[in-house]
Scaffold this motif. Structure first.
Motif, PDB file in Angstrom:
ATOM      1  N   ILE A   1       0.833  -1.202   0.000  1.00 21.21           N
ATOM      2  CA  ILE A   1       0.000   0.000   0.000  1.00 21.21           C
ATOM      3  C   ILE A   1       0.866   1.250   0.000  1.00 21.21           C
ATOM      4  O   ILE A   1       0.506   2.278  -0.582  1.00 21.21           O
TER       5      ILE A   1
ATOM      6  N   VAL B   1      -5.321  -0.661  -5.402  1.00 20.57           N
ATOM      7  CA  VAL B   1      -5.047  -0.605  -3.964  1.00 20.57           C
ATOM      8  C   VAL B   1      -5.498  -1.901  -3.288  1.00 20.57           C
ATOM      9  O   VAL B   1      -4.793  -2.471  -2.452  1.00 20.57           O
TER      10      VAL B   1
ATOM     11  N   THR C   1       2.063   1.753  -3.541  1.00 17.68           N
ATOM     12  CA  THR C   1       0.971   2.277  -4.352  1.00 17.68           C
ATOM     13  C   THR C   1       0.767   3.761  -4.091  1.00 17.68           C
ATOM     14  O   THR C   1       0.577   4.548  -5.026  1.00 17.68           O
TER      15      THR C   1
ATOM     16  N   ALA D   1      -5.524  -0.406   3.518  1.00 18.78           N
ATOM     17  CA  ALA D   1      -5.646  -0.599   2.069  1.00 18.78           C
ATOM     18  C   ALA D   1      -7.082  -0.947   1.689  1.00 18.78           C
ATOM     19  O   ALA D   1      -7.610  -0.452   0.674  1.00 18.78           O
TER      20      ALA D   1
END
Length: 404
Positions: free
Chosen positions: A92, A152, A95, A178
């Protein structure tokens, strides 16, 4: 501190972290526990210039299209919790860096292409033009938001109950964040879709959501739910027809056939979502079914072309990692089926010797076949977009297709 200031603070912190990560190569095993590299854009230096030129045509910087939800009260509350896991190497965090640290090679062009396509076909003198354009802009935003939310959600770590202890508490907490962030993006996108009050548009976007969900259950998976390639078959088919109907994607006789398996996985992982976004822009503009289908096929083929281009770069780069279900790997496994033993019956993709696999892949003609795959889909995307009005927007899209 109000929500806007908290979000700006998060953005500044994440950008500093991203700059630091460029200089430090983390060697934690979690680094490799990320989804397939489904990025759908050519990862090249010229790309940033093309994006800036395209943004001038649509009138605003779409690379910051998601900034509005980043500065919302709801996301600010989640951001406060996200800060507590910035120091670890959970997917996460990776990302978030990708979304917030806007280098040229991180720009997401989906919404931009949808807006360019919309601008090309919208009437210039109609009184409804401004309303249609606004709705098409909302469609572009929610398409990006669905894509981001799905990405995600896929960045979760599967921690078996038997392995859980105090050292894994932070990772489990990051998983919860997340899930919440992904849920927030998907719910917000669906709310935007509902407010457009177009039943036909809601239907076609829902078929793309179905494809995203079904893709998570297709084929063999490792312990982290990362995809594994199908066992190669003799005399594989090299044709996968992309159809504009809304039926589920064809999965019969796909696994083990490199072109068919790669195409299906790419369509599942967002290809049909972008295609439906392009189709939806035509629907909102009240264009006929032929134009809508051409727009859908254009979007699908454009995604496939960019994906193939990205995979060629990753396989030929010395430092980039690659997916086990990328086109070069699937082509290599089909050409030399003995290589399948390297990926067969593994518990985790981190158990695969990627360096050895890359050496074996480069011994085959897999990279060249992937380049030909790019050319094939780029040419098809070009042929479909040329069915629309010849104008600056279409010329820019064609330039984006061939920015290699």
């Amino acid at each position: 501190m109000n929500s806007v200031n908290m979000s700006y603070a998060l953005i500044r912190h994440m950008r500093r972290t991203a700059l630091l990560s460029q200089r430090i190569r983390l060697e934690s095993t979690m680094t490799n526990l990320t989804p397939e590299d489904i990025v759908f854009r050519p990862p090249l230096a010229q790309w940033g210039k093309v994006i800036r030129e395209a943004e001038k045509i649509v009138g605003y910087p779409t690379s910051f299209m998601n900034l509005r939800w980043l500065l919302s009260d709801e996301f600010a509350n989640l951001a406060m919790h996200l800060r507590t896991v910035v120091g670890m190497n959970h997917p996460i965090v990776k990302t978030a860096k990708m979304l917030l640290y806007n280098e040229h090679n991180n720009l997401q062009p989906w919404g931009l292409v949808i807006l360019l396509l919309s601008k090309a076909v919208n009437p210039h003198t109609s009184l409804l033009t401004s309303t249609v354009t606004q709705n098409q802009r909302i469609l572009a935003e929610l398409t990006e938001m669905i894509r981001t939310g799905h990405y995600v959600h896929r960045g979760l770590l599967n921690i078996p109950v038997s392995d859980r202890n105090k050292n894994s508490d932070t990772a489990i907490f990051a998983n919860k964040i997340a899930i919440l962030i992904g849920d927030y993006l998907l719910v917000t996108a669906n709310g935007m879709l509902a407010r457009l009050k177009n039943q036909d548009l809601s239907y076609i976007i829902s078929t793309a959501l179905r494809d995203l969900s079904e893709g998570e259950f297709y084929g063999k998976r490792d312990a982290q739910n990362m995809p594994l390639p199908g066992k190669p078959v003799n005399n594989p088919s090299d044709i996968y027809n992309i159809c504009g109907d809304t039926l589920p994607l064809e999965v019969k006789d796909v696994s083990g056939s490199p072109i068919r398996e790669w195409t299906l996985r790419s369509l599942y992982n967002g290809g049909t979502l972008f295609g439906r976004g392009c189709q939806g822009a035509m629907l909102l503009g009240e264009h006929d079914l032929e134009k809508q289908e051409n727009a859908y096929k254009f979007g699908c083929h454009l995604c496939l072309a960019w994906q193939a281009a990205t995979e060629v770069q990753k396989m030929t780069s010395e430092k980039d990692s690659f997916s086990l279900v990328s086109a070069p790997v699937l082509f290599a496994l089909s050409e030399n089926q003995e290589l399948y033993k390297l990926v067969e019956n593994i518990e985790n993709i981190t158990d695969v010797d990627l360096d050895q696999l890359k050496v074996e892949v480069l011994k085959t003609n897999a990279v060249e076949r992937t380049r030909l795959l790019y050319v094939e889909h780029a040419d098809k995307a070009k042929s479909y977009v040329e069915t629309f009005e010849d104008c600056q927007s279409i010329d820019t899209i064609k330039q984006m297709i061939y920015t290699l």
